[in-house]
Structure formats: structure tokens, C-alpha cells
Design a protein around this motif. Structure first.
Motif, PDB file in Angstrom:
ATOM      1  N   ASP A 206      37.844  69.014  34.558  1.00 31.74           N
ATOM      2  CA  ASP A 206      37.281  68.284  35.699  1.00 31.74           C
ATOM      3  C   ASP A 206      38.063  68.440  36.987  1.00 31.74           C
ATOM      4  O   ASP A 206      37.897  67.651  37.919  1.00 31.74           O
ATOM      5  N   ASN A 207      38.947  69.445  37.052  1.00 28.49           N
ATOM      6  CA  ASN A 207      39.748  69.645  38.263  1.00 28.49           C
ATOM      7  C   ASN A 207      39.462  70.986  38.928  1.00 28.49           C
ATOM      8  O   ASN A 207      39.143  71.965  38.259  1.00 28.49           O
TER       9      ASN A 207
ATOM     10  N   ARG B  14      35.383  72.684  39.740  1.00 27.58           N
ATOM     11  CA  ARG B  14      35.148  72.505  38.306  1.00 27.58           C
ATOM     12  C   ARG B  14      33.801  73.092  37.899  1.00 27.58           C
ATOM     13  O   ARG B  14      33.608  73.432  36.738  1.00 27.58           O
ATOM     14  N   THR B  15      32.889  73.249  38.853  1.00 27.45           N
ATOM     15  CA  THR B  15      31.583  73.850  38.556  1.00 27.45           C
ATOM     16  C   THR B  15      31.546  75.336  38.849  1.00 27.45           C
ATOM     17  O   THR B  15      30.498  75.966  38.709  1.00 27.45           O
TER      18      THR B  15
ATOM     19  N   THR C 264      38.576  87.912  43.170  1.00 28.18           N
ATOM     20  CA  THR C 264      37.539  87.032  42.645  1.00 28.18           C
ATOM     21  C   THR C 264      38.166  86.040  41.681  1.00 28.18           C
ATOM     22  O   THR C 264      38.805  86.449  40.709  1.00 28.18           O
ATOM     23  N   ILE C 265      37.985  84.764  41.960  1.00 28.05           N
ATOM     24  CA  ILE C 265      38.490  83.722  41.072  1.00 28.05           C
ATOM     25  C   ILE C 265      37.332  83.220  40.220  1.00 28.05           C
ATOM     26  O   ILE C 265      36.183  83.114  40.680  1.00 28.05           O
ATOM     27  N   SER C 266      37.643  82.934  38.967  1.00 26.77           N
ATOM     28  CA  SER C 266      36.624  82.395  38.066  1.00 26.77           C
ATOM     29  C   SER C 266      37.304  81.527  37.026  1.00 26.77           C
ATOM     30  O   SER C 266      38.530  81.524  36.915  1.00 26.77           O
ATOM     31  N   ARG C 267      36.504  80.813  36.270  1.00 20.64           N
ATOM     32  CA  ARG C 267      37.072  79.939  35.240  1.00 20.64           C
ATOM     33  C   ARG C 267      36.183  79.919  34.019  1.00 20.64           C
ATOM     34  O   ARG C 267      34.967  80.085  34.113  1.00 20.64           O
ATOM     35  N   ASP C 268      36.816  79.708  32.879  1.00 21.84           N
ATOM     36  CA  ASP C 268      36.115  79.514  31.614  1.00 21.84           C
ATOM     37  C   ASP C 268      36.466  78.112  31.144  1.00 21.84           C
ATOM     38  O   ASP C 268      37.580  77.874  30.668  1.00 21.84           O
TER      39      ASP C 268
END
Length: 114
Positions: A31-32, A53-54, A68-72
Motif C-alpha cells: 500500500d505504499n 501502489r497502483t 522504467t519503474i514497475s512493481r509486482d
């Protein structure tokens, strides 16, 4: 308790690519907004990019269009794809949430030679 661990750095030639990874504990990641920062000797850490967070990304001007930044969210990992690297991208790259926790990870060294 290990909360942030960066990896993926290395020594490359200008124009090449690297992909950095940052594994975070749930208390830091969930959630951050998560960010990547870069530090060079004698200077403060500077913000490279952050991702909500989305998954909505934002970039600082020097890196926009190349990184490019991304998250899993399932893996609690944030990535930084670094393309067309330049010598001025050299530094230690850290991840943290925004606002940052005081306990930083070890960082990962990126060295780009001309």
C-alpha cells in the motif's frame, strides 16, 4: 529484520541496459508508493523514479524516457529497467518507500563506462 534488498547492478558500457530489483518486506511495500534513488560520492541521494501502489510511474527529468519503474505487488518487488545507460548514471541505487524509512538497504552499484 531485513526490509529492503536491492540487486541487479553491474558494470556496463554506455548504451547498454540493466534491470534492478528491490525486494521489500510487507510492512514497507504494501500500500505504499515505492521509489528508486541514486547516490554519488559526496552528494545526497536523489530521486530517480517512483511508482504508486497502483502502478502509476513518475520520473525525474534526467531519467525520463530511458528508465522504467514497475512493481509486482504479489512478489513485493519493485524494478527499474535502465536502458541506454550513460556514464552520468553511475552511482549506488537504492529503493525505499515514500516517505522513506530510516533503515536503508545496501544499495546496488551501477557503473557505466564511456
Amino acid at each position: 529484520q531485513v526490509q529492503l534488498v536491492e540487486s541487479g547492478g553491474g558494470s556496463v558500457q554506455a548504451g547498454e541496459s540493466l534491470r534492478l530489483s528491490c525486494a521489500a518486506s510487507g510492512s514497507v511495500f504494501d500500500d505504499n508508493t515505492m521509489a528508486w534513488l541514486r547516490q554519488v560520492p559526496g552528494k545526497e541521494r536523489e530521486l530517480v523514479a517512483f511508482v504508486s501502489r497502483t502502478g502509476f510511474p513518475n520520473y525525474a527529468a534526467p531519467w525520463k524516457g530511458r528508465f522504467t519503474i514497475s512493481r509486482d505487488n504479489d512478489e513485493r518487488t519493485v524494478y527499474l529497467q535502465m536502458n541506454n545507460l550513460k556514464p552520468e548514471d553511475t552511482g549506488i541505487y537504492y529503493c525505499n518507500k515514500i516517505p522513506a524509512i530510516p533503515s536503508w538497504g545496501p544499495g546496488t552499484q551501477v557503473t557505466v563506462s564511456a
